[in-house]
Design a protein around this motif. Structure first.
Motif, PDB file in Angstrom:
ATOM      1  N   GLN A 461     -46.207  48.541  69.553  1.00  0.00           N
ATOM      2  CA  GLN A 461     -46.434  49.719  70.373  1.00  0.00           C
ATOM      3  C   GLN A 461     -45.234  49.995  71.285  1.00  0.00           C
ATOM      4  O   GLN A 461     -44.808  51.149  71.449  1.00  0.00           O
ATOM      5  N   GLU A 462     -44.698  48.928  71.881  1.00  0.00           N
ATOM      6  CA  GLU A 462     -43.555  49.107  72.771  1.00  0.00           C
ATOM      7  C   GLU A 462     -42.331  49.593  71.996  1.00  0.00           C
ATOM      8  O   GLU A 462     -41.573  50.439  72.467  1.00  0.00           O
ATOM      9  N   ILE A 463     -42.125  49.062  70.809  1.00  0.00           N
ATOM     10  CA  ILE A 463     -40.996  49.503  69.979  1.00  0.00           C
ATOM     11  C   ILE A 463     -41.172  50.974  69.591  1.00  0.00           C
ATOM     12  O   ILE A 463     -40.219  51.770  69.557  1.00  0.00           O
ATOM     13  N   HIS A 464     -42.407  51.369  69.294  1.00  0.00           N
ATOM     14  CA  HIS A 464     -42.684  52.762  68.927  1.00  0.00           C
ATOM     15  C   HIS A 464     -42.319  53.701  70.081  1.00  0.00           C
ATOM     16  O   HIS A 464     -41.696  54.755  69.862  1.00  0.00           O
ATOM     17  N   ILE A 465     -42.706  53.303  71.334  1.00  0.00           N
ATOM     18  CA  ILE A 465     -42.371  54.124  72.509  1.00  0.00           C
ATOM     19  C   ILE A 465     -40.856  54.186  72.701  1.00  0.00           C
ATOM     20  O   ILE A 465     -40.290  55.245  73.018  1.00  0.00           O
ATOM     21  N   CYS A 466     -40.169  53.050  72.508  1.00  0.00           N
ATOM     22  CA  CYS A 466     -38.703  53.044  72.644  1.00  0.00           C
ATOM     23  C   CYS A 466     -38.073  53.976  71.600  1.00  0.00           C
ATOM     24  O   CYS A 466     -37.088  54.674  71.870  1.00  0.00           O
ATOM     25  N   GLU A 467     -38.640  53.977  70.386  1.00  0.00           N
ATOM     26  CA  GLU A 467     -38.101  54.836  69.342  1.00  0.00           C
ATOM     27  C   GLU A 467     -38.287  56.308  69.720  1.00  0.00           C
ATOM     28  O   GLU A 467     -37.390  57.129  69.524  1.00  0.00           O
ATOM     29  N   MET A 468     -39.449  56.647  70.305  1.00  0.00           N
ATOM     30  CA  MET A 468     -39.680  58.011  70.752  1.00  0.00           C
ATOM     31  C   MET A 468     -38.656  58.394  71.826  1.00  0.00           C
ATOM     32  O   MET A 468     -38.073  59.492  71.800  1.00  0.00           O
ATOM     33  N   TYR A 469     -38.446  57.476  72.772  1.00  0.00           N
ATOM     34  CA  TYR A 469     -37.515  57.758  73.865  1.00  0.00           C
ATOM     35  C   TYR A 469     -36.089  57.936  73.330  1.00  0.00           C
ATOM     36  O   TYR A 469     -35.366  58.866  73.714  1.00  0.00           O
ATOM     37  N   LEU A 470     -35.660  57.032  72.443  1.00  0.00           N
ATOM     38  CA  LEU A 470     -34.303  57.112  71.911  1.00  0.00           C
ATOM     39  C   LEU A 470     -34.114  58.357  71.039  1.00  0.00           C
ATOM     40  O   LEU A 470     -33.025  58.949  70.989  1.00  0.00           O
ATOM     41  N   ARG A 471     -35.183  58.782  70.343  1.00  0.00           N
ATOM     42  CA  ARG A 471     -35.092  59.974  69.527  1.00  0.00           C
ATOM     43  C   ARG A 471     -34.854  61.191  70.420  1.00  0.00           C
ATOM     44  O   ARG A 471     -34.049  62.074  70.086  1.00  0.00           O
ATOM     45  N   ILE A 472     -35.557  61.224  71.581  1.00  0.00           N
ATOM     46  CA  ILE A 472     -35.357  62.326  72.526  1.00  0.00           C
ATOM     47  C   ILE A 472     -33.924  62.314  73.056  1.00  0.00           C
ATOM     48  O   ILE A 472     -33.247  63.357  73.107  1.00  0.00           O
ATOM     49  N   GLN A 473     -33.432  61.093  73.434  1.00  0.00           N
ATOM     50  CA  GLN A 473     -32.092  61.001  73.986  1.00  0.00           C
ATOM     51  C   GLN A 473     -31.020  61.300  72.951  1.00  0.00           C
ATOM     52  O   GLN A 473     -29.939  61.780  73.274  1.00  0.00           O
ATOM     53  N   GLN A 474     -31.323  61.029  71.685  1.00  0.00           N
ATOM     54  CA  GLN A 474     -30.335  61.305  70.642  1.00  0.00           C
ATOM     55  C   GLN A 474     -30.122  62.808  70.459  1.00  0.00           C
ATOM     56  O   GLN A 474     -29.030  63.250  70.118  1.00  0.00           O
ATOM     57  N   TYR A 475     -31.183  63.609  70.691  1.00  0.00           N
ATOM     58  CA  TYR A 475     -31.009  65.068  70.678  1.00  0.00           C
ATOM     59  C   TYR A 475     -30.064  65.497  71.798  1.00  0.00           C
ATOM     60  O   TYR A 475     -29.353  66.495  71.668  1.00  0.00           O
ATOM     61  N   ARG A 476     -30.057  64.740  72.849  1.00  0.00           N
ATOM     62  CA  ARG A 476     -29.227  65.104  74.004  1.00  0.00           C
ATOM     63  C   ARG A 476     -27.775  64.689  73.814  1.00  0.00           C
ATOM     64  O   ARG A 476     -26.857  65.452  74.065  1.00  0.00           O
ATOM     65  N   PHE A 477     -27.585  63.419  73.363  1.00  0.00           N
ATOM     66  CA  PHE A 477     -26.223  62.875  73.306  1.00  0.00           C
ATOM     67  C   PHE A 477     -25.608  62.936  71.914  1.00  0.00           C
ATOM     68  O   PHE A 477     -24.408  62.672  71.754  1.00  0.00           O
ATOM     69  N   GLU A 478     -26.412  63.213  70.900  1.00  0.00           N
ATOM     70  CA  GLU A 478     -25.948  63.359  69.522  1.00  0.00           C
ATOM     71  C   GLU A 478     -25.146  62.135  69.074  1.00  0.00           C
ATOM     72  O   GLU A 478     -25.652  61.022  69.102  1.00  0.00           O
ATOM     73  N   GLU A 479     -23.853  62.348  68.696  1.00  0.00           N
ATOM     74  CA  GLU A 479     -23.074  61.250  68.110  1.00  0.00           C
ATOM     75  C   GLU A 479     -22.775  60.128  69.117  1.00  0.00           C
ATOM     76  O   GLU A 479     -22.402  59.009  68.724  1.00  0.00           O
ATOM     77  N   LYS A 480     -22.887  60.390  70.400  1.00  0.00           N
ATOM     78  CA  LYS A 480     -22.587  59.340  71.389  1.00  0.00           C
ATOM     79  C   LYS A 480     -23.628  58.225  71.386  1.00  0.00           C
ATOM     80  O   LYS A 480     -23.377  57.143  71.921  1.00  0.00           O
ATOM     81  N   LEU A 481     -24.784  58.428  70.817  1.00  0.00           N
ATOM     82  CA  LEU A 481     -25.864  57.438  70.855  1.00  0.00           C
ATOM     83  C   LEU A 481     -26.324  57.128  69.437  1.00  0.00           C
ATOM     84  O   LEU A 481     -26.617  58.031  68.652  1.00  0.00           O
ATOM     85  N   SER A 482     -26.360  55.836  69.137  1.00  0.00           N
ATOM     86  CA  SER A 482     -26.949  55.355  67.889  1.00  0.00           C
ATOM     87  C   SER A 482     -27.751  54.098  68.212  1.00  0.00           C
ATOM     88  O   SER A 482     -27.457  53.390  69.181  1.00  0.00           O
ATOM     89  N   TYR A 483     -28.746  53.817  67.407  1.00  0.00           N
ATOM     90  CA  TYR A 483     -29.601  52.662  67.697  1.00  0.00           C
ATOM     91  C   TYR A 483     -30.163  52.116  66.402  1.00  0.00           C
ATOM     92  O   TYR A 483     -30.178  52.794  65.369  1.00  0.00           O
ATOM     93  N   GLU A 484     -30.641  50.861  66.499  1.00  0.00           N
ATOM     94  CA  GLU A 484     -31.298  50.231  65.367  1.00  0.00           C
ATOM     95  C   GLU A 484     -32.275  49.178  65.889  1.00  0.00           C
ATOM     96  O   GLU A 484     -32.094  48.616  66.976  1.00  0.00           O
ATOM     97  N   PHE A 485     -33.333  48.920  65.093  1.00  0.00           N
ATOM     98  CA  PHE A 485     -34.348  47.936  65.446  1.00  0.00           C
ATOM     99  C   PHE A 485     -34.306  46.804  64.426  1.00  0.00           C
ATOM    100  O   PHE A 485     -34.313  47.069  63.207  1.00  0.00           O
ATOM    101  N   GLN A 486     -34.253  45.584  64.941  1.00  0.00           N
ATOM    102  CA  GLN A 486     -34.255  44.392  64.087  1.00  0.00           C
ATOM    103  C   GLN A 486     -35.469  43.541  64.484  1.00  0.00           C
ATOM    104  O   GLN A 486     -35.353  42.459  65.050  1.00  0.00           O
ATOM    105  N   ILE A 487     -36.635  44.061  64.203  1.00  0.00           N
ATOM    106  CA  ILE A 487     -37.883  43.418  64.631  1.00  0.00           C
ATOM    107  C   ILE A 487     -38.564  42.842  63.392  1.00  0.00           C
ATOM    108  O   ILE A 487     -39.004  43.593  62.508  1.00  0.00           O
TER     109      ILE A 487
END
Length: 614
Positions: A461-487
């Motif tokens: 659940q916490e990872i899902h919320i982080c993914e939602m948050y990062l998806r929102i921020q990626q619309y803002r910062f575009e190429e400046k932000l990338s992320y990955e989950f190794q869970i």
């Protein structure tokens, strides 16, 4: 009716202990009694026991003297034993000991190097008068070619030669002055040692080092045993090794308790004949010599008369001085007590600034010091109570403020959710998929934040919320932000404090991307530490945290107190909630360096281990 009289014993008791008298009078009387009575008793006993005390002091003093002389002589002899070992290990000596015949010695030319070795050793110490090496085949090396000394081969015929140890231990021999040889007008001290062949390990030679007896004589003569006492040294058989009378050296000591001395390692006794000297003796285990001191009885008891006169004069003078000192003693006791009483009264009235002067280091001084420390602690405790009350009020205000913010965040949640759903529907009608996904993510994130049921949630659940948050921020910062989950799959079902990861990811975005022009990559991973615990790591490749600020953050984590934290309340909040839910062993750790990114580690228990009542 006639009044009944008070019993005599009650009157005596009250009079003896001065129950109704002031403290000053009691101290004066009892201090005088405590001085006079013991002095009289001690005077009588001391006079009777003075002889025993003086004898014991003489024994102890003589034992110390004997130990000092024994150590001095032992160190002196050990130096020569070291010289003998050095000669034994010399290459020339080792080669010489391997030879089995006179012919082999002459043909090898070893005699000259050996003589040089013996002479060099003899000349290196002024105390060595002669060194001899006697082989079993009667070959003799002698540093002294003087005919006025006892020949080496003649020493072989003496009784002591056969008793030299074959295990390379040294043996000390004292030969009395010789009437036959002119140069031996003083006793001769010889250090004798068997030397073994390196080939057969059997004794093949005897090394004899003759020492100047004057050194032993000087050591013994420097000892002062009272006024007329003296020191003697005996060998294991009871013969004199040293005596103030040269004629006695080498002869048996004629003492009535000689067997008693030879059978014991140390002790003392008093003879019953002649001057009844008092003997003290001790055995040197290294030298196998016995050092004996003797002091006549009349010298032991000489101080008895002086002690008797001193005791009576001391009693008489002390009786006079006791009454004079008693007055000052009583005053020195009463005055500090009254001063302490005065300051206690001030403290009782609430004056915590009062301090009593410490005039001594006795019990009253310690009591005064303890009183001052008690007042200081009371003052500190009063301050702490006052600070605790202020802190409690501050916590209450902060709690109210937090509650107010929570209430503000919950105003019309259904209205906000419905508004976001309306925006999402409008975006879909206009075929604006990006806006629809962004609004949907924001709605899910808002719904999760507004749901306060339960203190924990799953990692999934916490990872899902982080993914939602990062998806929102990626619309803002575009190429400046990338992320990955190794869970891993096993980690998704583990429990974690609710809303623990999103604030940390938000810090990565705020401090890693907003303050830098470089792209930032965020990795969220989970791994096992052991069978009982695991860790979730959030790593970013941002600018990192300066060392000084990192120390401040780590200090805030150690304090585990949101009120005391000076920065990053969100991080401290996460750390505190994890510690509270799972125990003090779990929480958050920071690692970072300027320009190299930041890693935040959340240490958690494997399986559900929430504290009771959390």
């Amino acid at each position: 009716m006639r009044r009944k009289s008070r019993p005599t014993w009650i009157w005596f008791y009250r009079s003896l202990f001065l129950r109704d008298r002031p403290l000053t009078v009691k101290l004066l009387v009892y201090s005088a009694m405590l001085v006079v009575i013991p002095l009289l008793v001690v005077g009588l006993i001391s006079y009777q026991k003075s002889s025993e005390v003086l004898r014991e002091e003489a024994r102890l003093s003589n034992e110390q003297i004997i130990e000092q002389v024994k150590l001095h002589i032992e160190y002196y002899i050990r130096d020569f034993e070291i010289d003998s070992i050095r000669m034994q290990n010399h290459p020339s000596m080792q080669q010489f000991l391997r030879m089995t015949s006179e012919y082999e010695m002459r043909s090898s030319g070893i005699r000259e190097p050996m003589m040089q070795l013996l002479k060099d050793t003899a000349y290196s110490r002024s105390d060595i008068s002669r060194i001899m090496l006697i082989m079993e085949n009667q070959t003799v090396l002698d540093t002294s070619m003087n005919k006025n000394v006892t020949p080496a081969l003649q020493l072989v015929q003496e009784p002591w030669y056969a008793s030299v140890p074959s295990n390379s231990d040294i043996m000390l021999i004292i030969r009395p002055p010789s009437e036959r040889y002119e140069l031996e007008d003083m006793p001769v001290l010889s250090i004798v040692k068997r030397l073994v062949s390196p080939n057969t390990l059997e004794p093949v030679a005897t090394l004899i080092m003759e020492l100047n007896f004057k050194r032993i004589q000087e050591i013994a003569e420097r000892v002062t045993i009272g006024r007329t006492g003296y020191l003697s040294i005996l060998d294991p058989s009871g013969k004199y090794i040293y005596s103030p009378e040269y004629a006695d050296i080498g002869h048996m000591a004629e003492w009535d308790q000689l067997d008693y001395i030879l059978q014991r390692e140390s002790g003392s006794y008093q003879a019953q004949t002649g001057d009844r000297p008092f003997y003290t003796f001790s055995l040197s285990s290294y030298l196998n010599w016995r050092l004996v001191t003797a002091i006549p009885e009349h010298e032991l008891t000489r101080g008895s008369q002086y002690i008797r006169q001193t005791i009576w004069w001391t009693v008489a003078v002390t009786l006079v001085i006791a009454y004079l000192i008693g007055i000052g003693f009583a005053t020195s006791i009463v005055r500090p007590v009254r001063a302490l009483q005065y300051f206690m009264k001030r403290v009782k009235e609430g004056d915590f600034q009062a301090r009593a002067d410490i005039e001594s280091k006795d019990e009253i001084g310690q009591l005064t010091n303890d009183f001052n420390r008690m007042v200081e602690k009371l003052q500190v405790l009063m301050g702490e109570i006052y600070y605790s009350q202020l802190r409690e009020k501050d916590l209450q205000l902060r709690q109210k403020e937090t509650e107010l913010k929570v209430l503000q965040s919950q105003v019309n949640p259904h209205f906000l959710m419905n508004a976001l759903e309306t925006v999402r529907g409008m975006a879909l009608e206009k075929d604006m998929t990006d806006i629809s996904v962004l609004v949907a993510s924001l709605a899910r994130l808002l719904r999760y934040n507004l749901n306060h049921a339960g203190a924990t949630s799953t990692v999934q659940q916490e990872i899902h919320i982080c993914e939602m948050y990062l998806r929102i921020q990626q619309y803002r910062f575009e190429e400046k932000l990338s992320y990955e989950f190794q869970i891993p799959q096993w980690a998704e079902s583990q429990w974690i404090a609710k809303f623990a990861l999103q604030p940390l990811v938000e810090n990565c975005v705020i401090h890693g991307i907003e303050t830098s022009d470089q792209p930032v990559h965020i990795i969220i991973s989970a791994k096992l530490l052991d069978e009982h615990q695991y860790v979730i790591e959030i790593h970013d490749t941002g600018m990192g945290i300066p060392a000084e600020r990192l120390r401040a953050l780590q200090l805030d984590l150690l304090q585990k107190d949101m009120v005391a934290a000076v920065s990053q309340i969100g991080i401290v909040n996460v750390h505190r909630r994890i510690s509270y839910l799972f125990g003090e062993a779990y929480g958050l750790e920071l690692e970072s360096s300027a320009g190299a990114g930041t890693t935040v580690s959340l240490k958690l228990p494997l399986g559900l281990h929430i504290r009771e009542g959390a």
